[in-house]
Write a protein that holds these residues in place. Structure first.
Motif, PDB file in Angstrom:
ATOM      1  N   LEU A  84       1.417  14.404 -17.798  1.00 14.82           N
ATOM      2  CA  LEU A  84       0.527  13.245 -17.734  1.00 14.82           C
ATOM      3  C   LEU A  84       1.286  11.951 -18.022  1.00 14.82           C
ATOM      4  N   TYR A  85       2.266  12.019 -18.920  1.00 11.43           N
ATOM      5  CA  TYR A  85       3.096  10.844 -19.202  1.00 11.43           C
ATOM      6  C   TYR A  85       3.917  10.463 -17.956  1.00 11.43           C
ATOM      7  N   ARG A  86       4.506  11.463 -17.285  1.00 11.23           N
ATOM      8  CA  ARG A  86       5.278  11.183 -16.066  1.00 11.23           C
ATOM      9  C   ARG A  86       4.372  10.569 -14.999  1.00 11.23           C
ATOM     10  N   TRP A  87       3.135  11.071 -14.887  1.00  7.89           N
ATOM     11  CA  TRP A  87       2.188  10.519 -13.932  1.00  7.89           C
ATOM     12  C   TRP A  87       1.950   9.043 -14.251  1.00  7.89           C
ATOM     13  N   THR A  88       1.810   8.733 -15.530  1.00  9.14           N
ATOM     14  CA  THR A  88       1.586   7.348 -15.947  1.00  9.14           C
ATOM     15  C   THR A  88       2.795   6.474 -15.607  1.00  9.14           C
ATOM     16  N   VAL A  89       3.989   6.983 -15.781  1.00  6.42           N
ATOM     17  CA  VAL A  89       5.196   6.228 -15.425  1.00  6.42           C
ATOM     18  C   VAL A  89       5.203   5.934 -13.924  1.00  6.42           C
ATOM     19  N   PHE A  90       4.937   6.960 -13.117  1.00  7.66           N
ATOM     20  CA  PHE A  90       4.871   6.738 -11.672  1.00  7.66           C
ATOM     21  C   PHE A  90       3.761   5.748 -11.326  1.00  7.66           C
ATOM     22  N   ASN A  91       2.630   5.843 -11.990  1.00  5.44           N
ATOM     23  CA  ASN A  91       1.542   4.917 -11.739  1.00  5.44           C
ATOM     24  C   ASN A  91       1.931   3.487 -12.098  1.00  5.44           C
ATOM     25  N   ASP A  92       2.673   3.322 -13.184  1.00  9.07           N
ATOM     26  CA  ASP A  92       3.140   1.988 -13.566  1.00  9.07           C
ATOM     27  C   ASP A  92       4.089   1.421 -12.508  1.00  9.07           C
ATOM     28  N   ILE A  93       4.958   2.278 -11.983  1.00 12.84           N
ATOM     29  CA  ILE A  93       5.899   1.831 -10.944  1.00 12.84           C
ATOM     30  C   ILE A  93       5.143   1.395  -9.699  1.00 12.84           C
ATOM     31  N   ARG A  94       4.205   2.223  -9.245  1.00 19.98           N
ATOM     32  CA  ARG A  94       3.489   1.869  -8.017  1.00 19.98           C
ATOM     33  C   ARG A  94       2.562   0.682  -8.238  1.00 19.98           C
ATOM     34  N   SER A  95       1.987   0.548  -9.422  1.00 19.62           N
ATOM     35  CA  SER A  95       1.137  -0.614  -9.697  1.00 19.62           C
ATOM     36  C   SER A  95       1.956  -1.900  -9.695  1.00 19.62           C
ATOM     37  N   THR A  96       3.140  -1.845 -10.280  1.00 17.99           N
ATOM     38  CA  THR A  96       4.028  -3.010 -10.289  1.00 17.99           C
ATOM     39  C   THR A  96       4.436  -3.384  -8.870  1.00 17.99           C
ATOM     40  N   ALA A  97       4.770  -2.388  -8.063  1.00 19.25           N
ATOM     41  CA  ALA A  97       5.142  -2.656  -6.669  1.00 19.25           C
ATOM     42  C   ALA A  97       3.973  -3.256  -5.904  1.00 19.25           C
ATOM     43  N   ALA A  98       2.762  -2.761  -6.138  1.00 18.03           N
ATOM     44  CA  ALA A  98       1.584  -3.290  -5.451  1.00 18.03           C
ATOM     45  C   ALA A  98       1.315  -4.742  -5.845  1.00 18.03           C
ATOM     46  N   VAL A  99       1.422  -5.038  -7.120  1.00 15.09           N
ATOM     47  CA  VAL A  99       1.197  -6.420  -7.586  1.00 15.09           C
ATOM     48  C   VAL A  99       2.274  -7.334  -7.022  1.00 15.09           C
ATOM     49  N   PHE A 100       3.511  -6.877  -7.034  1.00 19.14           N
ATOM     50  CA  PHE A 100       4.604  -7.679  -6.495  1.00 19.14           C
ATOM     51  C   PHE A 100       4.390  -7.922  -4.997  1.00 19.14           C
ATOM     52  N   GLY A 101       3.943  -6.899  -4.273  1.00 16.63           N
ATOM     53  CA  GLY A 101       3.643  -7.065  -2.850  1.00 16.63           C
ATOM     54  C   GLY A 101       2.556  -8.102  -2.626  1.00 16.63           C
ATOM     55  N   PHE A 102       1.525  -8.061  -3.454  1.00 13.83           N
ATOM     56  CA  PHE A 102       0.442  -9.041  -3.341  1.00 13.83           C
ATOM     57  C   PHE A 102       0.962 -10.451  -3.626  1.00 13.83           C
ATOM     58  N   LEU A 103       1.791 -10.582  -4.648  1.00 15.22           N
ATOM     59  CA  LEU A 103       2.365 -11.896  -4.959  1.00 15.22           C
ATOM     60  C   LEU A 103       3.220 -12.409  -3.802  1.00 15.22           C
ATOM     61  N   LEU A 104       3.930 -11.520  -3.148  1.00 17.96           N
ATOM     62  CA  LEU A 104       4.738 -11.930  -1.993  1.00 17.96           C
ATOM     63  C   LEU A 104       3.862 -12.446  -0.851  1.00 17.96           C
ATOM     64  N   ILE A 105       2.703 -11.833  -0.677  1.00 17.89           N
ATOM     65  CA  ILE A 105       1.778 -12.325   0.351  1.00 17.89           C
ATOM     66  C   ILE A 105       1.281 -13.723  -0.033  1.00 17.89           C
ATOM     67  N   LEU A 106       0.974 -13.920  -1.315  1.00 19.16           N
ATOM     68  CA  LEU A 106       0.531 -15.247  -1.760  1.00 19.16           C
ATOM     69  C   LEU A 106       1.642 -16.284  -1.562  1.00 19.16           C
ATOM     70  N   ILE A 107       2.852 -15.900  -1.851  1.00 14.97           N
ATOM     71  CA  ILE A 107       3.988 -16.821  -1.659  1.00 14.97           C
ATOM     72  C   ILE A 107       4.160 -17.148  -0.186  1.00 14.97           C
ATOM     73  N   ALA A 108       4.084 -16.122   0.659  1.00 21.67           N
ATOM     74  CA  ALA A 108       4.209 -16.365   2.110  1.00 21.67           C
ATOM     75  C   ALA A 108       3.127 -17.332   2.587  1.00 21.67           C
ATOM     76  N   ASP A 109       1.929 -17.136   2.120  1.00 23.32           N
ATOM     77  CA  ASP A 109       0.831 -18.014   2.507  1.00 23.32           C
ATOM     78  C   ASP A 109       1.085 -19.446   2.020  1.00 23.32           C
ATOM     79  N   ALA A 110       1.565 -19.582   0.800  1.00 21.68           N
ATOM     80  CA  ALA A 110       1.858 -20.922   0.255  1.00 21.68           C
ATOM     81  C   ALA A 110       2.974 -21.607   1.058  1.00 21.68           C
ATOM     82  N   LEU A 111       3.933 -20.828   1.521  1.00 23.19           N
ATOM     83  CA  LEU A 111       5.023 -21.398   2.306  1.00 23.19           C
ATOM     84  C   LEU A 111       4.557 -21.906   3.673  1.00 23.19           C
ATOM     85  N   LEU A 112       3.463 -21.364   4.159  1.00 23.25           N
ATOM     86  CA  LEU A 112       2.941 -21.793   5.459  1.00 23.25           C
ATOM     87  C   LEU A 112       2.175 -23.112   5.369  1.00 23.25           C
ATOM     88  N   ASP A 113       1.751 -23.471   4.183  1.00 23.92           N
ATOM     89  CA  ASP A 113       0.986 -24.718   4.023  1.00 23.92           C
ATOM     90  C   ASP A 113       1.870 -25.940   4.038  1.00 23.92           C
TER      91      ASP A 113
END
Length: 113
Positions: A84-113
Motif C-alpha cells: 500500500l505504501y508503494r501504491w501511494t508512492v506511485f500515486n504521488d508520482i502520477r499526481s505530480t506529473a498530472a499537476v505539472f501537465g496541467f500547469l504546462l497547459i496553463l503556461i501554453a495558454d498564457a503564452l498565446l495571449d
C-alpha cells in the motif's frame, strides 16, 4: 479493501478514456499552434506528462491493485502495508506529473495571449 476494489472496477474504463484524451488533446493543440514554438513545446510537454501518468499507472499502480483484489478472497500478506505504501508512492508520482501537465497547459495558454 472492498471499497478499493469497487472503486477500481468502476473507474477502469472511465479513467482509461480520460487518460487517452489527456494525451491526445495537448498533441492536437500543439499541432494547431505551430506558429508559437514556446506554447507548442509546453503543450507537447503536457502530453508527455500525461503519458507518464498512464505509464506509472499501468506499471506501478495496476499490479498493486491486482494484488489488493486477491486480498478480498484470501488474507493479505504480513507485509501488505508495504504494498500500500508503494501504491501511494506511485500515486504521488502520477499526481505530480498530472499537476505539472496541467500547469504546462496553463503556461501554453498564457503564452498565446
Amino acid at each position: 479493501f472492498t471499497y478499493r476494489v469497487a472503486l477500481m472496477r468502476h473507474n477502469a474504463i472511465v479513467m482509461q478514456s480520460i487518460m487517452l484524451v489527456g494525451i491526445l488533446a495537448p498533441l492536437w493543440w500543439a499541432w494547431t499552434i505551430r506558429a508559437m514554438p514556446a506554447a507548442r513545446a509546453c503543450a507537447m510537454a503536457a502530453s508527455i506528462m500525461n503519458l507518464t501518468v498512464v505509464l506509472v499507472t499501468r506499471f506501478g499502480n495496476v499490479p498493486i491493485n491486482q494484488l489488493v483484489r486477491k486480498w478480498l478472497t484470501e488474507p493479505p500478506p504480513a507485509d501488505y502495508l508495504e504494498s500500500l505504501y508503494r501504491w501511494t508512492v506511485f500515486n504521488d508520482i502520477r499526481s505530480t506529473a498530472a499537476v505539472f501537465g496541467f500547469l504546462l497547459i496553463l503556461i501554453a495558454d498564457a503564452l498565446l495571449d
